[in-house]
Design a protein around this motif. Structure first.
Motif, mmCIF file in Angstrom:
data_model
loop_
_atom_site.group_PDB
_atom_site.id
_atom_site.type_symbol
_atom_site.label_atom_id
_atom_site.label_comp_id
_atom_site.label_asym_id
_atom_site.label_seq_id
_atom_site.Cartn_x
_atom_site.Cartn_y
_atom_site.Cartn_z
ATOM 1 N N LEU A 82 -102.781 33.940 30.657
ATOM 2 C CA LEU A 82 -101.839 33.394 29.682
ATOM 3 C C LEU A 82 -101.693 34.447 28.587
ATOM 4 O O LEU A 82 -102.599 34.643 27.783
ATOM 5 C CB LEU A 82 -102.368 32.084 29.114
ATOM 6 N N TYR A 83 -100.580 35.134 28.568
ATOM 7 C CA TYR A 83 -100.399 36.243 27.627
ATOM 8 C C TYR A 83 -100.152 35.729 26.210
ATOM 9 O O TYR A 83 -99.269 34.921 25.975
ATOM 10 C CB TYR A 83 -99.241 37.132 28.071
ATOM 11 N N GLU A 84 -100.972 36.192 25.290
ATOM 12 C CA GLU A 84 -100.888 35.824 23.878
ATOM 13 C C GLU A 84 -100.847 34.315 23.679
ATOM 14 O O GLU A 84 -100.182 33.791 22.783
ATOM 15 C CB GLU A 84 -99.696 36.524 23.215
ATOM 16 N N GLY A 85 -101.601 33.620 24.529
ATOM 17 C CA GLY A 85 -101.809 32.192 24.358
ATOM 18 C C GLY A 85 -100.652 31.295 24.732
ATOM 19 O O GLY A 85 -100.754 30.067 24.628
ATOM 20 N N GLN A 86 -99.522 31.876 25.212
ATOM 21 C CA GLN A 86 -98.343 31.040 25.477
ATOM 22 C C GLN A 86 -97.591 31.396 26.753
ATOM 23 O O GLN A 86 -97.063 30.510 27.423
ATOM 24 C CB GLN A 86 -97.353 31.158 24.309
ATOM 25 N N VAL A 265 -91.118 27.259 26.339
ATOM 26 C CA VAL A 265 -91.877 28.050 25.367
ATOM 27 C C VAL A 265 -90.917 28.942 24.603
ATOM 28 O O VAL A 265 -90.041 29.579 25.206
ATOM 29 C CB VAL A 265 -92.953 28.911 26.064
ATOM 30 N N ASP A 266 -91.069 28.981 23.301
ATOM 31 C CA ASP A 266 -90.271 29.851 22.439
ATOM 32 C C ASP A 266 -91.262 30.673 21.631
ATOM 33 O O ASP A 266 -92.027 30.125 20.841
ATOM 34 C CB ASP A 266 -89.391 28.992 21.522
ATOM 35 N N MET A 267 -91.286 31.992 21.838
ATOM 36 C CA MET A 267 -92.313 32.806 21.199
ATOM 37 C C MET A 267 -91.810 34.188 20.827
ATOM 38 O O MET A 267 -90.831 34.677 21.384
ATOM 39 C CB MET A 267 -93.525 32.935 22.122
ATOM 40 N N VAL A 268 -92.500 34.797 19.877
ATOM 41 C CA VAL A 268 -92.327 36.215 19.574
ATOM 42 C C VAL A 268 -93.562 36.913 20.120
ATOM 43 O O VAL A 268 -94.685 36.604 19.727
ATOM 44 C CB VAL A 268 -92.177 36.469 18.064
#
Length: 409
Positions: A82-86, A265-268
């Motif tokens: 799970l990359y960068e927790g998300q 999932v919406d992430m930077v």
């Protein structure tokens, strides 16, 4: 003399359509277009005719969905990556398979080079080229977007559209959405355009039309749905008692997850090249599988093995994200992961409800959970003497007491 042959990773979009023609002119070469069917569905319609009309001498459209599910998605999910927790690495895990097949085609066709349409700002260029370096270091890689000549000729989208019109290359530029999309069996990603503003609300009612694989949680059924996933040595082999191939599992879970608005999932995130980028992802089936797998491990995996494996999740995820799937360190980690999964066998029951995956039961013939030992009532097995905890705590507290005494002085 026979012309040089170049194998191009071809999607049929504006970029790769223009690149196909540009490569043919610039290198005076035969261009073999290759498209991997890894679950894009109707995006593949008409690609062969389009590639040939654009100038390809030959077209491969290979169904790699079974291989993708069995040899890439499943091993990665066993690791808990799970990359960068998300991020469940939907795009990342597809690239080494595509590049591997490109190398195979290049060998079979006697091509001296492979080419891709990835930009010089993204991660995909690295994933394609590290795979090629690991599998075929003698084959040249052409990256047009990193070519000054190409960038000078096509400083923007308008120039590419004009070039396509001049050469009668069919493109649907007028219907282009204000963001880019990449779809496969595991997920669909959305980037760029309006999404480059991290304050832009991709979940808002007016943006519902962007999503492809899932309904919004607000529009999901009001009635929860229970499902059961059967695992054998860390791999899901059946859903609700129906035995399925890895591909069948992913397709069924995507259907179920999408129906209930699961997996958005919406992430930077942090790209390998150094910049941050915003991505919106739909991973309905993968989210269900990830949750179920973790719950299956909870009663079947030894504590220290689990903690050792978990300590490597971040490293494993980085290796996949950064393109090192065929690197020796990823293969070494995979051997440890595979060993950790030998007893991850049993059934997980889940409740799907409005974007949520809720645990509703787990059982295994090799469960390490013993209710007689864990009970707060009298232990009929007498396997655990509560008095033993006194010495255990005293020994673990010793260094803390010594440190505290030193600090006090």
């Amino acid at each position: 003399m026979a012309k040089e042959k170049i194998v191009l990773a071809y999607s049929g979009g504006l970029d790769t359509s223009v690149i196909l023609k540009w490569l043919k002119e610039t290198y005076d070469a035969e261009i073999i277009a290759f498209t991997a069917d890894i679950g894009q569905k109707d995006e593949l319609d008409g690609l062969e005719a389009k590639a040939l009309a654009t100038g390809a001498s030959k077209v491969y459209i290979d169904d790699l969905r079974d291989e993708f599910a069995k040899d890439f998605i499943y091993p990665m999910f066993q690791s808990g990556a799970l990359y960068e927790g998300q991020y469940l690495l939907g795009t990342s895990i597809a690239r080494p398979l595509i590049a591997k097949r490109m190398v195979d085609i290049a060998r079979a066709e006697g091509a001296t080079a492979i080419a891709h349409g990835a930009t010089g700002k993204g991660n995909d260029q690295i994933r394609f080229e590290l795979t090629a370096a690991a599998l075929a270091p003698d084959i040249k890689v052409i990256a047009p977007w990193r070519s000054e000549e190409f960038r000078n000729q096509f400083p923007g989208r308008a120039e590419m559209i004009a070039y396509a019109e001049k050469h009668n290359i069919p493109v649907q530029a007028s219907a282009a959405k204000p963001y880019s999309m990449d779809r496969n069996l595991l997920h669909i990603s959305f980037e760029s355009g309006m999404l480059e503003d991290p304050w832009f609300d991709a979940s808002a009612e007016e943006n519902k039309g962007m999503y492809v694989l899932s309904v919004s949680p607000e529009d999901a059924p009001d009635q929860a749905e229970y499902i059961e996933l059967t695992f054998e040595q860390g791999n899901c082999t059946a859903i609700n008692g129906e035995r399925l191939s890895p591909l069948g599992v992913m397709e069924k879970l995507n259907e179920l997850g999408g129906k209930h608005g699961i997996g958005r999932v919406d992430m930077v995130e942090n790209r390998f090249v150094g910049m941050k980028s915003r991505g919106v992802y739909e991973t309905p089936g993968g989210t269900i599988l990830f949750t179920a797998h973790r719950k299956m491990e909870s009663i079947t995996m030894d504590r220290e093995v689990m903690h050792l494996r978990d300590g490597l999740i971040s490293k494993y995820s980085q290796l996949v994200y950064n393109g090192f799937w065929f690197a020796p360190e990823r293969l070494a980690l995979q051997a440890l992961v595979q060993e950790s999964q030998k007893n991850v066998t049993g059934v997980v029951r889940l409740k799907l409800y409005k974007g949520n995956v809720i645990g509703a039961g787990v059982k295994s013939p090799v469960s390490l959970y013993n209710p007689n030992i864990a009970t707060m009532e009298a232990d009929p097995t007498q396997a655990y003497d509560q008095g033993d905890a006194t010495g255990f705590i005293r020994l673990n507290a010793l260094r803390l007491k010594v440190s505290s005494a030193v600090q006090s002085e």
